[in-house]
Design an enzyme around this catalytic site. Sequence first.
Site, PDB file in Angstrom:
ATOM      1  N   MET A  64       0.827  -1.190   0.000  1.00  0.00           N
ATOM      2  CA  MET A  64       0.000   0.000   0.000  1.00  0.00           C
ATOM      3  C   MET A  64       0.874   1.257   0.000  1.00  0.00           C
ATOM      4  SD  MET A  64      -2.987  -1.122  -0.205  1.00  0.00           S
ATOM      5  CE  MET A  64      -3.620   0.562  -0.238  1.00  0.00           C
ATOM      6  N   LYS A  65       0.372   2.286  -0.665  1.00  0.00           N
ATOM      7  CA  LYS A  65       0.973   3.615  -0.556  1.00  0.00           C
ATOM      8  C   LYS A  65       0.224   4.339   0.546  1.00  0.00           C
ATOM      9  CE  LYS A  65       2.521   7.641  -3.124  1.00  0.00           C
ATOM     10  NZ  LYS A  65       2.332   8.505  -1.978  1.00  0.00           N
ATOM     11  N   TRP A  66       0.817   4.368   1.712  1.00  0.00           N
ATOM     12  CA  TRP A  66       0.140   4.924   2.882  1.00  0.00           C
ATOM     13  C   TRP A  66       0.063   6.444   2.782  1.00  0.00           C
ATOM     14  CZ3 TRP A  66      -2.385   1.557   5.635  1.00  0.00           C
ATOM     15  CH2 TRP A  66      -1.946   0.223   5.634  1.00  0.00           C
ATOM     16  N   GLU A  89      -5.153   5.874  -1.688  1.00  0.00           N
ATOM     17  CA  GLU A  89      -4.324   6.720  -2.549  1.00  0.00           C
ATOM     18  C   GLU A  89      -3.707   5.948  -3.711  1.00  0.00           C
ATOM     19  OE1 GLU A  89      -0.668   9.968  -2.228  1.00  0.00           O
ATOM     20  OE2 GLU A  89      -1.014   8.539  -0.618  1.00  0.00           O
ATOM     21  N   GLY A  90      -3.255   4.722  -3.466  1.00  0.00           N
ATOM     22  CA  GLY A  90      -2.613   3.946  -4.521  1.00  0.00           C
ATOM     23  C   GLY A  90      -1.733   2.869  -3.924  1.00  0.00           C
TER      24      GLY A  90
END
Length: 780
Positions: free
Chosen positions: A492-494, A637-638
């Site tokens: 995950m892109k936190w 977010e991505g």
Amino acid sequence: MAKKNSQWAQVGKRKVELSNLEKALFPEDNIVKAEVIQYYLSVAPTILQHIKGRALTLIRFPDGIHGESFYQKNRPDWAPDWLEFVTLGKEKKDYIIATEPASLVWLANLASLELHQLHGRKPNFDSPDYMVFDLDPPEGYIFTKLIPIALELKEHIESFGYTPFVKTTGGKGIHICCPIEPKWDFHTVFEAAEDIAKPFVEERPDSVTLQIKKDARKGRVLIDIYRIRSGQSIVSPYSLRGRVGAPVSMPLTWDELEQLDNPRKFNINTALDKLSSDGDAWEGFDAYAVELHTHRKKSKTAAKKLPPSKKHKSPEQLETYSKKRDFKKTPEPVGIKAETAGNSFVVHRHHASRLHYDLRLEQDGVLKSWAVPKGLPPYPGVKRLAVQTEDHPMEYLTFDGRIPKGQYGAGEMWIYATGKYQITKDKKDGFYFRLSSKEVNGEYRIHKMKEKEWLLERVDEPQLNYLKQVVEPMLSEAIDKPPTGDDYIFEMKWDGIRALIVLEDGQVSMRTRNHNDITKQFPELLEGNKAFRATNGLFDAEIVCLDAEGKPVFKRVINRMMSSGETNIQKLTKSNPVYCYIFDCLYLDGRSLVNEPLLKRKEWLKDAVRPDTPYRVSEFVNDGAALFEAARVHQLEGIMAKQKTSKYFPARRSDCWLKIKIRQTAEVIIIGYTKGKGERAVTFGALQMAERVGEELQYRGKVGTGFDEAMTKEIVKELKKAATIKRTTAIGKFVDANITTWFEPVVIAEISYSKFTPDRMYREPVFVRLRPDLSFVTDK
């Protein structure tokens, strides 16, 4: 010796007299003596790894590179008493030995621009510890033509069982050095090098030669092995050369050499930056030492049982070790003598009843062992307790596994570092020793206090102190969709605050990419002893606040970061707690991990972070498409895609890490605003945007949507902190410039957009949020 314009400087524990600091030594490059001294002081931790204990020949340029220069082998009579030297050769010359940063400063003050090293190292001055092949091209030879020859010679040398290291000479040539055990005299080593070089030259008679006389070379490259003689030398790694441009003899990886077009790109102004960002390409050089191929023993089919000896211990002599273990239940080695060079070491990370490290040094056929609860000391001044344990068999050099429950020392035991060591100085109650390996390189002292209790301390400064110096995080490239194939993992892109977490002796500190210290803002993250199975570490992480569904809420974590007042901050830890998702580990308990492959770093990270604390390891998966779809469905977010085998590159943007966002976003710099109308007449109409491209600001248009009332007030508040200016420094064709109020470029915001216009403006931009966690000097 009287000196003009002199002054005294404190370098470590020494006072060094410096003189004529403004004298130009490289006139064309405007480089004065003070800069030469600063260069050698800056690279001292690394260059000393290679030259400490070696006799040095100096080339001095007292009047600069265009004045008279001369070789100096003898230590001057007026040298300070602390400057170490050794008497060598038939002429009994007192060669200087650099042992500390002050040595290098003193030499640089003599305008000793070039340091040349002899091939033997204390105490084995008569036995070289490497073979050198000097590729010396004729005048006018194109450097890039030399590279294929070096690469072919590398493969040829490898076929004899050596590990070749390469460096530029700082001139037109290339040095290939192969570490060897310091057991043989110079003539024997020369014969071994000749045995390698002759067939290589015979197969390439038109391009290379062994003819030392220039008129016999006939335009061919000399493979110079004749430097392997007593009293001969080569320019040291990282030494300057007394030539225009102040070039450096630069150690390189073979991949870097293959891409190199001009060796002069490595000079006094660039070498340190490369060393800081890429590390030492010759790190662990001594750990690759092997026997000469002409003297290697044939492998034996069975291990030979050795009789009792003062020099070698048989299995029967490892009684204490054997009595503590049931070899029917534990996979540990039983203690059959292994063939080694006599100077191997291993450090284990040992999950016994308590996590500790085991330092094991080969002596007299066994491994002398010490349990070090807090790991290797990270830098000078830190002392660690080391408890001597029973001697271990040589097979422990390669033992890596789990000792079963109920057995002595039960738990996981991982090899943390392994290589070669050398005792550099014997003391009454201990000794100094140097570790050389891919993982750890440094000099240490171990001192006996009482019975089995010793003190372990590091005596040399590391080139990069991960706990004390600012380390810039690695940056990623952006792509539109997850890559395919088996080369990547995905996580995950936190959506939070990027932070580097420093753990030092159980104490936690945190800093953003802006280098802002945010430690006080997050007290729930400060209990390092409870959160980590480590004493020291440097971790790359994202600090987030989560909503009821477990999704990051950026505004909440920014509010936490911007909060002040101890009482208020403590209340927020209850009402709006943060969590820290760690996704990388750069340093752990005495050794750097940046050169380890990503998956290995992930293993160290998972082992170092305890469960059930505010710290969490950022998990990864192998299916990028599925994770990306899940992020889209949950409006996150991505995701990130990272190459499994990639190193960690501090301060560099690399396609080894890829960010794939659900929406197109960009971080922009607010450089002004236009006057508003209607309800927004008292605030602003639209914000003027720019983007940093290199050292310039490029105009990117206006954004006038995406604001609610609360956000508008927040933006106005931030803009009031910025100074107004008459004209922006941004470059481009501006829209509504005559009705714009311009600001200093200090406010960062995030926008979303559909695409770029042909003139590189953002099409359909929408304001998303302010980014106070970023600054103009960084980009994400």
